[in-house]
Design a protein around this motif. Structure first.
Motif, mmCIF file in Angstrom:
data_model
loop_
_atom_site.group_PDB
_atom_site.id
_atom_site.type_symbol
_atom_site.label_atom_id
_atom_site.label_comp_id
_atom_site.label_asym_id
_atom_site.label_seq_id
_atom_site.Cartn_x
_atom_site.Cartn_y
_atom_site.Cartn_z
ATOM 1 N N THR A 257 0.928 -1.520 -0.285
ATOM 2 C CA THR A 257 0.090 0.211 0.060
ATOM 3 C C THR A 257 1.087 1.184 -0.284
ATOM 4 N N PHE A 258 0.397 1.866 -0.916
ATOM 5 C CA PHE A 258 1.544 3.771 -0.076
ATOM 6 C C PHE A 258 1.175 4.791 0.699
ATOM 7 N N PHE A 259 1.811 4.504 0.777
ATOM 8 C CA PHE A 259 1.750 5.267 2.329
ATOM 9 C C PHE A 259 2.755 6.970 1.939
ATOM 10 N N LYS A 260 2.154 7.825 2.153
ATOM 11 C CA LYS A 260 1.909 8.917 2.055
ATOM 12 C C LYS A 260 2.509 10.029 3.167
ATOM 13 N N ARG A 261 4.169 10.171 3.095
ATOM 14 C CA ARG A 261 5.064 10.499 4.741
ATOM 15 C C ARG A 261 4.468 11.892 4.913
ATOM 16 N N LYS A 262 4.057 12.620 5.884
ATOM 17 C CA LYS A 262 3.886 14.239 6.455
ATOM 18 C C LYS A 262 5.399 14.566 6.570
ATOM 19 N N ARG A 263 5.118 15.690 6.248
ATOM 20 C CA ARG A 263 6.521 16.510 6.025
ATOM 21 C C ARG A 263 6.319 17.075 7.695
ATOM 22 N N ASP A 264 8.211 16.791 8.195
ATOM 23 C CA ASP A 264 8.170 16.893 9.384
ATOM 24 C C ASP A 264 7.537 19.406 8.716
ATOM 25 N N ARG A 265 7.091 19.548 10.568
ATOM 26 C CA ARG A 265 7.219 20.771 10.702
ATOM 27 C C ARG A 265 8.715 21.965 10.828
ATOM 28 N N HIS A 266 8.899 23.107 10.330
ATOM 29 C CA HIS A 266 10.154 23.524 9.604
ATOM 30 C C HIS A 266 9.932 24.541 11.370
ATOM 31 N N VAL A 267 11.327 23.841 11.965
ATOM 32 C CA VAL A 267 11.724 24.625 12.716
ATOM 33 C C VAL A 267 12.598 26.337 12.446
ATOM 34 N N GLN A 268 12.251 27.491 12.183
ATOM 35 C CA GLN A 268 12.997 28.148 11.831
ATOM 36 C C GLN A 268 14.029 28.645 12.668
#
Length: 170
Positions: free
Chosen positions: A141-152
């Motif tokens: 099954t295709f699993f789309k990863r969620k992007r990590d939130r970028h901490v500036q």
């Protein structure tokens, strides 16, 4: 990982060219399921300036980790076996590799000196490959990863007191 091997014979056609630099062109023509009772390099047909040669045996290898690629090939509408031929310098071309994986066949074309062509997949090879696919394929099954939130991180300009360079006094 399950692996299955199947021996096939490779047929290529040698065409006379009207070219001042190249006399002949070799092209993969067919795959024979099993091995015929003739020696590699034997002329098996002549049609004017064209000659068909049995180049010899080759081994097709099916890997259980590549079943999705085999499915793509089998459902393409034109199942194929990719054949790579290589000139060994003696004017007779040899089999460099065969595969039923379309992506591996595409990778064969990366070698400039090889002649790579897809040829129609024989029925016996198609039956073996389909049985291997049915036995070993596991749908992923295709699993789309969620992007990590970028901490500036805070940025400092050249004049900021927290920015120090080697050699600065301060």
């Amino acid at each position: 990982m399950a692996v299955q091997h199947m021996m096939v014979g490779v047929v290529a056609v040698k065409r006379k060219l009207n070219n001042p630099w190249i006399d002949f062109e070799w092209t993969p023509e067919a795959i024979l399921p099993g091995l015929p009772a003739v020696e590699p390099g034997t002329v098996i047909a002549r049609d004017g300036p064209h000659e068909s040669y049995y180049l010899g045996p080759a081994e097709l290898t099916f890997h259980s980790g590549e079943t999705a690629h085999y499915r793509d090939n089998l459902t393409s509408g034109r199942p194929s076996v990719w054949v790579a031929l290589r000139d060994n310098g003696d004017g007779i071309w040899r089999v460099a590799g065969v595969t039923v994986d379309p992506y591996e066949g595409e990778a064969y074309a990366d070698t400039v000196d090889d002649r790579v062509e897809p040829v129609p997949m024989p029925h016996d090879v198609m039956v073996e490959l389909s049985a291997f696919f049915d036995k070993h394929h596991v749908e992923q099954t295709f699993f789309k990863r969620k992007r990590d939130r970028h901490v500036q991180e805070p940025t400092y300009g050249l004049g900021h007191p927290n920015l120090r360079r080697p050699g600065d006094k301060g």
